[in-house]
Design a protein around this motif. Sequence first.
Motif, short mmCIF file in Angstrom:
data_model
loop_
_atom_site.label_atom_id
_atom_site.label_comp_id
_atom_site.label_asym_id
_atom_site.label_seq_id
_atom_site.Cartn_x
_atom_site.Cartn_y
_atom_site.Cartn_z
N ASN A 262 25.20 15.62 83.14
CA ASN A 262 25.45 16.62 82.10
C ASN A 262 25.51 15.98 80.71
N TRP A 266 22.85 16.52 77.59
CA TRP A 266 23.29 16.93 76.26
C TRP A 266 22.87 15.90 75.19
N SER A 317 32.37 19.83 78.57
CA SER A 317 31.57 18.67 78.17
C SER A 317 32.32 17.80 77.16
#
Length: 371
Positions: A262, A266, A317
């Motif tokens: 993840n 990003w 996140s």
Amino acid sequence: MRPSSRKTLTAGTSKGSRTRTGLLSGYVLRVIREQQGYTQDEAAERLKVSPDTIAGWETGRRPLTAIPVGQMLHLRHQLMQMGASPTLLLALARALEADVLLASVLDEDTPVEESPLGAMVMQRELAEILVWPLNGVAPRPVRALPRPARPRRGPAPSGPQLTAAERHAFFTRMRSTAEQSRRPEQFLLRRQALYLSGYDRDPDTSDWLAHQQRTERPDDWLTTWLNNRSVAAVAARHGDRDRMEHFIHTALQDDDAGEAANLAYWAYWIGEAPVPQLSDEFIADGSLGPWNGDKLLGHLVDGIAPEHGYVDLNIHSVWALLQVRPNLLHSGEAARALRERLPIMLDSSELSSRARRELESIRYAIRLAEA
């Protein structure tokens, strides 16, 4: 496989029709000119071309993508000398690339397997410009601009616009591209076609995307992870936060590989690593290279707002990023913005219990960093 329910429109998109190739770059050039306060006649005089050439570039009638490379570089240097914003010049370069992608989609003579959409993993700067005429949201470099130095005369479009036939043709082509791209080596093309299909306002879009997920039969971890993330992201964009919460719970929490993937996704998307990636493998194999994280933190904090579609993913996140890079709490503007955003979000009644726990954890980490 269930066929798409979209009916075919041929007006303006039939074989032999002129495919638009300079819509996006032309509009960005117009923004650059207006920010400098020039009329088309004045810009033509500075650039030593005719006013009709300027008008043709800006409308796409004479597409900038058709200009030879050397001439385009010369034009860029001239714009620099005129004082054009560096961020807008970068946006112009991305718009030229986006125009090529847009034209390939609208050109039905381009075979699906040759679509440049599958050539490299898109980053935010390119994607925002490509979807500009689809969602009406200007890319960040344009949104951040002050009012033009000289007001426009008469009505003018607020952004690049596709005709109804072109818009329909775009989404019809994206659906057929996704449906036809089933081989393993076409996964990136299919994933990005599904991503762009998510901007379709047709009532059956959500059902069609859900059907695409059900018919996906991935045989490896990364493909499964990316497919689930893409579907969750599109659902969140359409207001369904439950699917994103399910993704966070099943694919990120307590899964070190999922968390790392993840953050790598990003970091690449936001431009922390500037080298283009030709496949999604970097997300899982750690080959992205070094990246700082400050730019990513700033992007994620901007998305920590109750009305933001990805707020749950953004909160998680940020929490995960600070677990591996706690030093970011001492970094400039992004860290300050996070400190200011926390009390606002914690007062929100729309937070999930998981998101609230993670924000409380972040607040505690900030207090320790300030002690």
